[in-house]
Design a protein around this motif. Structure first.
Motif, mmCIF file in Angstrom:
data_model
loop_
_atom_site.group_PDB
_atom_site.id
_atom_site.type_symbol
_atom_site.label_atom_id
_atom_site.label_comp_id
_atom_site.label_asym_id
_atom_site.label_seq_id
_atom_site.Cartn_x
_atom_site.Cartn_y
_atom_site.Cartn_z
ATOM 1 N N SER A 82 0.981 -1.235 -0.013
ATOM 2 C CA SER A 82 0.023 -0.070 -0.081
ATOM 3 C C SER A 82 0.900 1.262 0.055
ATOM 4 C CB SER A 82 -0.797 -0.109 1.296
ATOM 5 O OG SER A 82 -1.114 1.394 1.660
ATOM 6 N N CYS A 83 0.389 2.338 -0.535
ATOM 7 C CA CYS A 83 1.102 3.651 -0.433
ATOM 8 C C CYS A 83 0.838 4.291 0.855
ATOM 9 C CB CYS A 83 0.637 4.763 -1.565
ATOM 10 S SG CYS A 83 -1.026 5.321 -0.837
ATOM 11 N N ALA A 108 -1.855 5.412 2.544
ATOM 12 C CA ALA A 108 -2.853 6.336 2.516
ATOM 13 C C ALA A 108 -4.340 5.436 2.947
ATOM 14 C CB ALA A 108 -3.374 7.086 1.258
ATOM 15 N N CYS A 109 -4.189 4.249 2.581
ATOM 16 C CA CYS A 109 -5.394 3.534 3.281
ATOM 17 C C CYS A 109 -5.012 3.224 4.378
ATOM 18 C CB CYS A 109 -5.336 2.169 2.374
ATOM 19 S SG CYS A 109 -6.581 2.382 0.660
ATOM 20 N N GLY A 164 -9.700 -0.388 -0.101
ATOM 21 C CA GLY A 164 -9.136 0.651 -1.079
ATOM 22 C C GLY A 164 -9.098 0.007 -2.589
ATOM 23 N N ASN A 165 -8.978 0.793 -3.501
ATOM 24 C CA ASN A 165 -8.983 0.253 -4.848
ATOM 25 C C ASN A 165 -7.820 -0.618 -5.380
ATOM 26 O OD1 ASN A 165 -10.845 1.831 -5.058
ATOM 27 N ND2 ASN A 165 -10.057 3.381 -6.310
ATOM 28 N N CYS A 166 -6.753 -0.473 -4.879
ATOM 29 C CA CYS A 166 -5.549 -1.339 -5.080
ATOM 30 C C CYS A 166 -5.923 -2.845 -4.797
ATOM 31 C CB CYS A 166 -4.251 -0.923 -4.312
ATOM 32 S SG CYS A 166 -3.529 0.489 -4.777
ATOM 33 N N VAL A 204 -4.150 1.532 -9.398
ATOM 34 C CA VAL A 204 -3.194 2.311 -10.278
ATOM 35 C C VAL A 204 -1.941 1.227 -10.552
ATOM 36 C CG1 VAL A 204 -3.502 4.561 -9.534
ATOM 37 C CG2 VAL A 204 -1.837 3.154 -8.329
ATOM 38 N N GLY A 223 -12.245 3.018 -2.948
ATOM 39 C CA GLY A 223 -11.891 4.569 -2.657
ATOM 40 C C GLY A 223 -10.180 4.592 -2.745
ATOM 41 N N CYS A 224 -9.716 5.560 -2.880
ATOM 42 C CA CYS A 224 -8.516 5.915 -2.952
ATOM 43 C C CYS A 224 -8.001 6.959 -2.297
ATOM 44 C CB CYS A 224 -7.789 6.009 -4.567
ATOM 45 S SG CYS A 224 -6.125 5.943 -4.708
ATOM 46 N N PRO A 225 -7.913 7.186 -1.003
ATOM 47 C CA PRO A 225 -8.419 6.055 -0.103
ATOM 48 C C PRO A 225 -9.731 6.159 0.236
ATOM 49 C CG PRO A 225 -7.134 7.726 1.010
ATOM 50 C CD PRO A 225 -7.320 8.209 -0.169
HETATM 51 S S1 SF4 Z 1 -6.088 2.432 -3.035
HETATM 52 FE FE1 SF4 Z 1 -5.044 4.224 -3.244
HETATM 53 S S2 SF4 Z 1 -4.768 5.197 -1.289
HETATM 54 FE FE2 SF4 Z 1 -5.194 3.045 -1.022
HETATM 55 S S3 SF4 Z 1 -2.946 1.937 -1.490
HETATM 56 FE FE3 SF4 Z 1 -3.854 2.237 -3.260
HETATM 57 S S4 SF4 Z 1 -3.127 4.098 -4.160
HETATM 58 FE FE4 SF4 Z 1 -2.705 3.952 -1.750
#
Ligand code: SF4
Length: 148
Positions: free
Chosen positions: A20-21, A23-24, A86-88, A94, A117-119
């Motif tokens: 994950s980045c 943010a979630c 989250g969408n990931c 992405v 959601g993102c996030p």
């Molecule tokens: S869904 Fe968006 S906020 Fe969550 S881990 Fe993926 S890129 Fe990050």
């Protein structure tokens, strides 16, 4: 949404972050902070999957994390539920079609609830956990029925 009826104890949640980045993950933490304070409803983050009822997973899951995620899932006692945050984790987000991604998560372990959601906002995450709680209640009732 259905009503919680049968669950007689707190709901313990384990959080696994796979690529994950962050943010979630921060939004999950926000659900625990004083503004939302989910612990007042008995929803508690725990440090071991062996103690958890619900698994929250974030991230698109890199290949080297897929086996670890399976092991985390297998260590949880039944009945249990998995919530993808989250969408990931839901679709790859992405990172969709990236060479190093083993996800989406439902290709690695069974998923019960998706929180897109993102996030996603903390309200959506809390809603997802309540849906998982309802699922576990249903599973517990089924298990009790089998015992009688
Ligand atoms: S869904 Fe968006 S906020 Fe969550 S881990 Fe993926 S890129 Fe990050």
């Amino acid at each position: 949404m259905g009503k919680l009826t049968n669950f007689k104890r707190s709901l313990w949640v384990f959080h696994a972050s796979g690529g994950s980045c962050n943010a979630c993950d921060i939004e999950i933490i926000a659900a625990l902070t004083p503004r939302y304070d989910v612990e007042r409803f008995g929803i508690k983050l725990v440090g071991s999957p062996r103690h958890a009822d619900v698994l929250l997973v974030t991230g698109a899951i890199p290949r080297d994390f897929a086996d670890k995620l399976r092991r985390i899932y297998e260590q949880m006692p039944d009945p249990k539920a998995v919530v993808v945050i989250g969408n990931c984790g839901t679709s790859g987000g992405v990172f969709y079609d990236s060479y190093n991604i083993a996800g989406p998560i439902d290709e690695i372990i069974p998923v019960d609830v998706y929180v897109p959601g993102c996030p996603p906002r903390p309200e959506a995450i809390i809603d997802g956990v309540v849906k998982a709680w309802l699922k576990i209640e249903k599973l517990e009732k089924e298990l009790e029925g089998k015992k009688e």
